[in-house]
Design an enzyme around this catalytic site. Structure first.
Site, PDB file in Angstrom:
ATOM      1  N   ASP A   1     -13.459   7.307  -2.265  1.00 14.80           N
ATOM      2  CA  ASP A   1     -12.591   7.198  -1.094  1.00 14.80           C
ATOM      3  C   ASP A   1     -11.795   8.483  -0.854  1.00 14.80           C
ATOM      4  OD1 ASP A   1     -11.143   5.924   0.979  1.00 14.80           O
ATOM      5  OD2 ASP A   1      -9.543   5.422  -0.419  1.00 14.80           O
ATOM      6  N   ASP A   2     -11.318   9.112  -1.927  1.00 10.54           N
ATOM      7  CA  ASP A   2     -10.474  10.311  -1.761  1.00 10.54           C
ATOM      8  C   ASP A   2     -11.281  11.482  -1.220  1.00 10.54           C
ATOM      9  OD1 ASP A   2      -7.938   9.284  -2.952  1.00 10.54           O
ATOM     10  OD2 ASP A   2      -9.342   8.894  -4.577  1.00 10.54           O
TER      11      ASP A   2
ATOM     12  N   GLU B   1     -11.554   5.438  -6.847  1.00  6.02           N
ATOM     13  CA  GLU B   1     -10.255   5.756  -6.258  1.00  6.02           C
ATOM     14  C   GLU B   1      -9.385   6.502  -7.244  1.00  6.02           C
ATOM     15  OE1 GLU B   1      -9.607   4.605  -2.908  1.00  6.02           O
ATOM     16  OE2 GLU B   1      -8.071   6.132  -3.153  1.00  6.02           O
ATOM     17  N   ASP B   2      -8.797   7.575  -6.788  1.00  2.00           N
ATOM     18  CA  ASP B   2      -7.785   8.320  -7.527  1.00  2.00           C
ATOM     19  C   ASP B   2      -8.245   8.758  -8.921  1.00  2.00           C
ATOM     20  OD1 ASP B   2      -6.417   7.967  -5.221  1.00  2.00           O
ATOM     21  OD2 ASP B   2      -4.675   7.008  -6.072  1.00  2.00           O
TER      22      ASP B   2
ATOM     23  N   ARG C   1      -5.245  10.406 -11.313  1.00  2.00           N
ATOM     24  CA  ARG C   1      -4.594  11.163 -10.233  1.00  2.00           C
ATOM     25  C   ARG C   1      -4.114  10.143  -9.208  1.00  2.00           C
ATOM     26  NH1 ARG C   1      -4.744  10.574  -5.405  1.00  2.00           N
ATOM     27  NH2 ARG C   1      -6.553  11.568  -4.506  1.00  2.00           N
TER      28      ARG C   1
ATOM     29  N   ASN D   1      -4.460   8.421   7.290  1.00  2.00           N
ATOM     30  CA  ASN D   1      -4.692   7.838   5.970  1.00  2.00           C
ATOM     31  C   ASN D   1      -6.099   7.242   5.928  1.00  2.00           C
ATOM     32  OD1 ASN D   1      -4.642   5.624   3.845  1.00  2.00           O
ATOM     33  ND2 ASN D   1      -2.640   6.559   3.523  1.00  2.00           N
TER      34      ASN D   1
ATOM     35  N   ASN E   1       0.365  12.049  -0.319  1.00  2.00           N
ATOM     36  CA  ASN E   1       1.124  10.819  -0.560  1.00  2.00           C
ATOM     37  C   ASN E   1       1.750  10.849  -1.940  1.00  2.00           C
ATOM     38  OD1 ASN E   1       0.221   9.526   1.874  1.00  2.00           O
ATOM     39  ND2 ASN E   1      -1.769   9.286   0.905  1.00  2.00           N
TER      40      ASN E   1
ATOM     41  N   LYS F   1      -5.485  -1.328  -2.471  1.00  2.00           N
ATOM     42  CA  LYS F   1      -6.644  -0.999  -1.623  1.00  2.00           C
ATOM     43  C   LYS F   1      -7.402  -2.281  -1.274  1.00  2.00           C
ATOM     44  CE  LYS F   1      -6.551   3.641  -1.546  1.00  2.00           C
ATOM     45  NZ  LYS F   1      -6.660   4.552  -0.398  1.00  2.00           N
TER      46      LYS F   1
ATOM     47  N   TYR G   1       0.884  -1.184   0.000  1.00  2.00           N
ATOM     48  CA  TYR G   1       0.000   0.000   0.000  1.00  2.00           C
ATOM     49  C   TYR G   1       0.908   1.217   0.000  1.00  2.00           C
ATOM     50  CZ  TYR G   1      -3.966   2.857   1.697  1.00  2.00           C
ATOM     51  OH  TYR G   1      -4.939   3.823   1.843  1.00  2.00           O
TER      52      TYR G   1
HETATM   53  N1  LIG Z   1      -3.899  10.792   3.540  1.00  2.00           N
HETATM   54  C1  LIG Z   1      -4.932  10.398   2.846  1.00  2.00           C
HETATM   55  O1  LIG Z   1      -5.708   9.541   3.259  1.00  2.00           O
HETATM   56  C2  LIG Z   1      -5.207  11.026   1.508  1.00  2.00           C
HETATM   57  C3  LIG Z   1      -6.461  10.850   0.916  1.00  2.00           C
HETATM   58  C4  LIG Z   1      -6.721  11.459  -0.328  1.00  2.00           C
HETATM   59  C5  LIG Z   1      -5.735  12.193  -0.964  1.00  2.00           C
HETATM   60  N2  LIG Z   1      -4.512  12.307  -0.359  1.00  2.00           N
HETATM   61  C6  LIG Z   1      -3.439  13.043  -1.014  1.00  2.00           C
HETATM   62  O2  LIG Z   1      -3.828  14.381  -1.188  1.00  2.00           O
HETATM   63  C7  LIG Z   1      -3.210  14.916  -2.333  1.00  2.00           C
HETATM   64  C8  LIG Z   1      -4.248  15.679  -3.143  1.00  2.00           C
HETATM   65  O3  LIG Z   1      -5.250  14.820  -3.582  1.00  2.00           O
HETATM   66  P1  LIG Z   1      -6.543  15.408  -4.340  1.00  2.00           P
HETATM   67  O4  LIG Z   1      -7.310  14.251  -4.842  1.00  2.00           O
HETATM   68  O5  LIG Z   1      -7.246  16.397  -3.515  1.00  2.00           O
HETATM   69  O6  LIG Z   1      -5.814  16.137  -5.582  1.00  2.00           O
HETATM   70  P2  LIG Z   1      -6.371  17.264  -6.507  1.00  2.00           P
HETATM   71  O7  LIG Z   1      -5.534  17.276  -7.699  1.00  2.00           O
HETATM   72  O8  LIG Z   1      -7.846  17.117  -6.654  1.00  2.00           O
HETATM   73  O9  LIG Z   1      -6.114  18.613  -5.674  1.00  2.00           O
HETATM   74  C9  LIG Z   1      -4.869  19.171  -5.400  1.00  2.00           C
HETATM   75  C10 LIG Z   1      -5.093  20.597  -4.899  1.00  2.00           C
HETATM   76  O10 LIG Z   1      -3.864  21.102  -4.395  1.00  2.00           O
HETATM   77  C11 LIG Z   1      -3.712  22.427  -4.860  1.00  2.00           C
HETATM   78  N3  LIG Z   1      -2.296  22.807  -4.887  1.00  2.00           N
HETATM   79  C12 LIG Z   1      -1.342  22.462  -5.787  1.00  2.00           C
HETATM   80  N4  LIG Z   1      -0.174  23.060  -5.491  1.00  2.00           N
HETATM   81  C13 LIG Z   1      -0.398  23.778  -4.382  1.00  2.00           C
HETATM   82  C14 LIG Z   1       0.418  24.626  -3.592  1.00  2.00           C
HETATM   83  N5  LIG Z   1       1.699  24.819  -3.885  1.00  2.00           N
HETATM   84  N6  LIG Z   1      -0.130  25.222  -2.511  1.00  2.00           N
HETATM   85  C15 LIG Z   1      -1.428  25.029  -2.199  1.00  2.00           C
HETATM   86  N7  LIG Z   1      -2.256  24.223  -2.897  1.00  2.00           N
HETATM   87  C16 LIG Z   1      -1.737  23.615  -3.975  1.00  2.00           C
HETATM   88  C17 LIG Z   1      -4.339  22.436  -6.240  1.00  2.00           C
HETATM   89  O11 LIG Z   1      -4.655  23.751  -6.643  1.00  2.00           O
HETATM   90  C18 LIG Z   1      -5.563  21.575  -5.969  1.00  2.00           C
HETATM   91  O12 LIG Z   1      -6.590  22.379  -5.431  1.00  2.00           O
HETATM   92  C19 LIG Z   1      -2.544  13.755  -3.051  1.00  2.00           C
HETATM   93  O13 LIG Z   1      -1.169  13.783  -2.783  1.00  2.00           O
HETATM   94  C20 LIG Z   1      -3.141  12.528  -2.400  1.00  2.00           C
HETATM   95  O14 LIG Z   1      -2.209  11.484  -2.321  1.00  2.00           O
HETATM   96  C21 LIG Z   1      -4.234  11.743   0.849  1.00  2.00           C
HETATM   97  O1  LIG Z   2      -3.872   5.753  -1.166  1.00  4.67           O
HETATM   98  C1  LIG Z   2      -3.633   6.344  -0.103  1.00  4.67           C
HETATM   99  O2  LIG Z   2      -2.689   6.009   0.625  1.00  4.67           O
HETATM  100  C2  LIG Z   2      -4.511   7.442   0.392  1.00  4.67           C
HETATM  101  C3  LIG Z   2      -5.305   8.166  -0.627  1.00  4.67           C
HETATM  102  O3  LIG Z   2      -6.325   7.386  -1.163  1.00  4.67           O
HETATM  103  C4  LIG Z   2      -4.503   8.845  -1.682  1.00  4.67           C
HETATM  104  O4  LIG Z   2      -4.970   8.909  -2.805  1.00  4.67           O
HETATM  105  O5  LIG Z   2      -3.430   9.350  -1.362  1.00  4.67           O
HETATM  106 MG   LIG Z   3      -6.674   7.637  -3.172  1.00  2.00          MG
END
Ligand SMILES: NC(=O)c1ccc[n+]([C@@H]2O[C@H](COP(=O)([O-])OP(=O)(O)OC[C@H]3O[C@@H](n4cnc5c(N)ncnc54)[C@H](O)[C@@H]3O)[C@@H](O)[C@H]2O)c1
Ligand SMILES: O=C(O)C[C@H](O)C(=O)O
Ligand SMILES: [Mg+2]
Length: 608
Positions: A300-301, A277-278, A188, A495, A450, A206, A135
């Site tokens: 999920d996101d 997802e993603d 993504r 996460n 991530n 997942k 993962y």
């Molecule tokens: N920890 C978790 O469980 C978890 C869950 C979902 C997503 N994520 C992570 O979150 C991140 C974003 O995912 P998402 O689906 O929202 O992506 P997304 O592409 O939908 O959104 C990204 C956002 O970040 C903004 N951004 C880019 N550069 C920036 C900067 N320098 N300063 C401020 N904002 C900025 C963009 O404008 C956009 O609004 C990914 O890295 C993903 O791995 C983590």
């Molecule tokens: O996949 C993960 O670890 C969390 C989240 O779904 C992500 O997209 O970053």
């Molecule tokens: Mg995800």
């Protein structure tokens, strides 16, 4: 209400600590009917036991002579695998992290492809060590290199070229029943962008977590890649890229392909849960709204992440020694206005509305790549509009539309800084140092992006620059930080893995035909109340991953209870909605736990 759940969960937690993950659901299963014989069985990872086939079974199934004569027990096979894994660790010592991580992924993947029972047992028993390989974060590296790493098919691939064929293609999947589907279009992948068909490792990872944490039978899971092309030029230029070499479908063309796939899935397995997802931002919300009222699906996101983040935000209120109702007064800066960031704010606003009414004006600030978002901003996505700050409100703080992160942190002095931007290091030294002036006695920093290199900051930097008194969470795992003088800075893994398995399992066992906001809220509340006050005081906002099966059972039960309360539960198998409605909370947890699959060799019986 919150206080009561907190107290009750402390009792559950104490009980859980006595129940080891390995002992849950370990009764010997009944025989398993198979329609294969001989070497076909040895090549089927669902049924293969390698050298573990007893002599009687070798006779019955035509395996005699196809295996070395000595029968090796399951425990011996387990030890043998762990020994090879440990010697691989030893032999790769000192090599670059990516080389070591991929080598570990390969050895686990080979076992996955050969013998799923043994694979899932080693995964469950060593979840803390192996989750970071199958993962996040290693799965990110695997996706980046998937065309080269690909050896054997797993799951299903649908592509833009399959338009018109999906309804029949779906019947190529060999299992009659599918309970859990994770679907991506690879657009993504974590914070790594568009990885096209190579994103397939995400649904696989997942679903591995579904098997390990939620005890979904691996024969009933289905990872799906919907390949509509890629806009990643590097992949398009790679002659060995294994996906469609064409730009992504857009607009109507795109949505009609997704519609066709959803129809096919629903026609064959109407009760299966579909996890999106993603998906890139522009389709994540749109597909969620399009399908969530029709089928049992969630994103999920957006939704899993929101629940996990809200649990962490409520934990930080408790960590400050404040009542949960003070959540409404917290100043929270969310960095990243994409699927995840907006999902979190959506759920946080809902929580404020429940606590203080819909008129309440929470002090939440949202930034994207162009800085602070206010109502003055033109061209923002409609999903972000409700979270744009009124210009007057930010002017009184000396801020304006587009103010940079450092300035926002300096002027707002937030209780919480939460990153979902996908940009590694945006919480730089200056930003983290500015958090020292936070209005909270225990500022919280969540670097949730991530994989590891995309985290907004490292755990070490967070404690070093923002101070020892912070609470810290990250999407990818980091080691705890040695603060000197025997003190340790605890790292939480913030996460969505703490929720999606329970959301999926609870929805499945409730038999609900949709996943409501109430069910998702119940999942988040359950996670929020899981930790004791003592744990929270130590900066522990989420349980250890070692107890993920237990937390998943609790979350699953909370989801079922919410489905029953909303009269959405239609029951599952022999347990109907009336039975569910009459079960106590404890009975529902027991019901969920007893439905979890646990990897042991079942006697195999051949049927033509
Ligand atoms: N920890 C978790 O469980 C978890 C869950 C979902 C997503 N994520 C992570 O979150 C991140 C974003 O995912 P998402 O689906 O929202 O992506 P997304 O592409 O939908 O959104 C990204 C956002 O970040 C903004 N951004 C880019 N550069 C920036 C900067 N320098 N300063 C401020 N904002 C900025 C963009 O404008 C956009 O609004 C990914 O890295 C993903 O791995 C983590
Ligand atoms: O996949 C993960 O670890 C969390 C989240 O779904 C992500 O997209 O970053
Ligand atoms: Mg995800």
């Amino acid at each position: 209400m919150w206080r009561r759940t907190v107290a009750r969960s402390a009792v559950n937690l104490r009980q859980s600590r006595r129940m080891s993950i390995a002992s849950s659901g370990s009764s010997i299963p009944g025989p398993c009917i198979i329609h294969k014989r001989g070497s076909d069985i040895l090549h089927d990872p669902w049924f293969n036991k390698d050298t573990g086939f007893p002599m009687t079974e070798r006779d019955r199934l035509g395996l005699r002579g196809l295996l070395p004569p000595r029968v090796i027990s399951f425990d011996q096979q387990y030890d043998r695998f762990m020994e090879s894994f440990r010697s691989l660790e030893h032999n790769t010592e000192g090599q670059p992290l990516s080389v070591v991580s991929l080598a570990k992924w390969r050895i686990l993947n080979r076992l996955h492809d050969r013998n799923e029972t043994l694979y899932y047992r080693v995964l469950i028993d060593n979840i803390k060590d192996f989750a970071p390989i199958i993962y996040t974060p290693t799965v990110g590296l695997v996706c980046q290199n998937y065309s080269g790493l690909y050896r054997r098919p797993r799951g299903m691939y649908f592509s833009a070229k399959d338009k018109g064929e999906m309804m029949s293609m779906i019947y190529n999947w060999p299992a009659k029943q599918v309970d859990m589907i994770v679907l991506t279009d690879g657009s993504r992948i974590l914070g790594l962008g568009d990885l096209g068909v190579q994103g397939m490792a995400i649904p696989i990872g997942k679903l591995d977590m579904y098997v390990a944490a939620a005890g979904i039978n691996p024969q009933k899971v289905l990872p799906i890649m919907l390949d509509v092309g890629t806009n990643n030029q590097k992949l398009l230029d790679n002659p060995l890229y294994i996906g469609l070499r064409q730009p992504r479908l857009e607009g109507e063309e795109y949505i009609s392909v997704v519609d066709e796939l959803m129809e096919a899935l629903h026609a064959r397995w109407p009760k299966a849960i579909v996890q999106f997802e993603d998906f890139q931002f522009k389709w994540a919300f749109e597909t969620l709204e399009r399908y969530r009222k029709k089928i049992c699906m969630f994103n999920d996101d957006i939704q899993g992440t929101a629940g996990v983040a809200l649990a962490g935000l409520l934990g930080t209120v408790r960590a400050q020694g404040l009542p949960l109702s003070d959540f409404t007064k917290q100043k929270i800066v969310v960095v990243g206005a994409g699927s995840a960031g907006l999902g979190v704010l959506n759920m946080a606003y809902q929580a404020v509305a429940r606590m203080a009414g819909t008129e309440a004006k929470p002090q939440f600030f949202l930034l994207d790549k162009d800085g602070l978002i206010t109502s003055e901003r033109s061209g923002i996505d409609s999903a972000a509009v409700p979270f744009a700050k009124a210009v007057g409100e930010v002017e009184s703080l000396g801020l304006h539309d587009g103010s940079g992160l450092l300035e926002v942190v300096e002027k707002v002095k937030p209780h919480v800084l939460l990153g979902l931007s996908g940009v590694g290091g945006v919480f730089n030294e200056h930003v983290l140092k500015a958090m020292r002036n936070s209005d909270s006695p225990k500022p919280a920093i969540f670097a949730m992006s991530n994989p590891t290199l995309n985290a907004e900051c490292t755990a070490e930097d967070a404690f070093k620059h923002a101070g020892d008194n912070i609470v810290f969470g990250s999407g990818s795992p980091f080691d705890n930080v040695d603060l000197g003088n025997g003190k340790v800075g605890h790292v939480n893994q913030a996460n969505n893995m703490y929720l999606f398995p329970g959301i999926g399992l609870g929805s499945l066992l409730s038999g609900a035909h949709i996943i409501s906001d109430g069910m998702l809220q119940a999942a988040s509340e359950c996670l929020a109340s899981y930790m004791t006050d003592e744990e929270i005081q130590m900066g522990r906002l989420y349980p250890s991953i070692d107890s993920i099966r237990h937390i998943t059972a609790e979350v699953g039960a909370a989801v079922i209870q919410a489905a029953v309360a909303e009269e959405l539960a239609e029951g599952h198998g022999e347990v109907g909605p009336r039975e569910l409605a009459h079960m106590s909370k404890e009975e529902i947890v027991e019901y969920v736990t007893s439905n979890m699959w646990y990897p042991v060799y079942s006697p195999l019986v051949h049927e033509k």
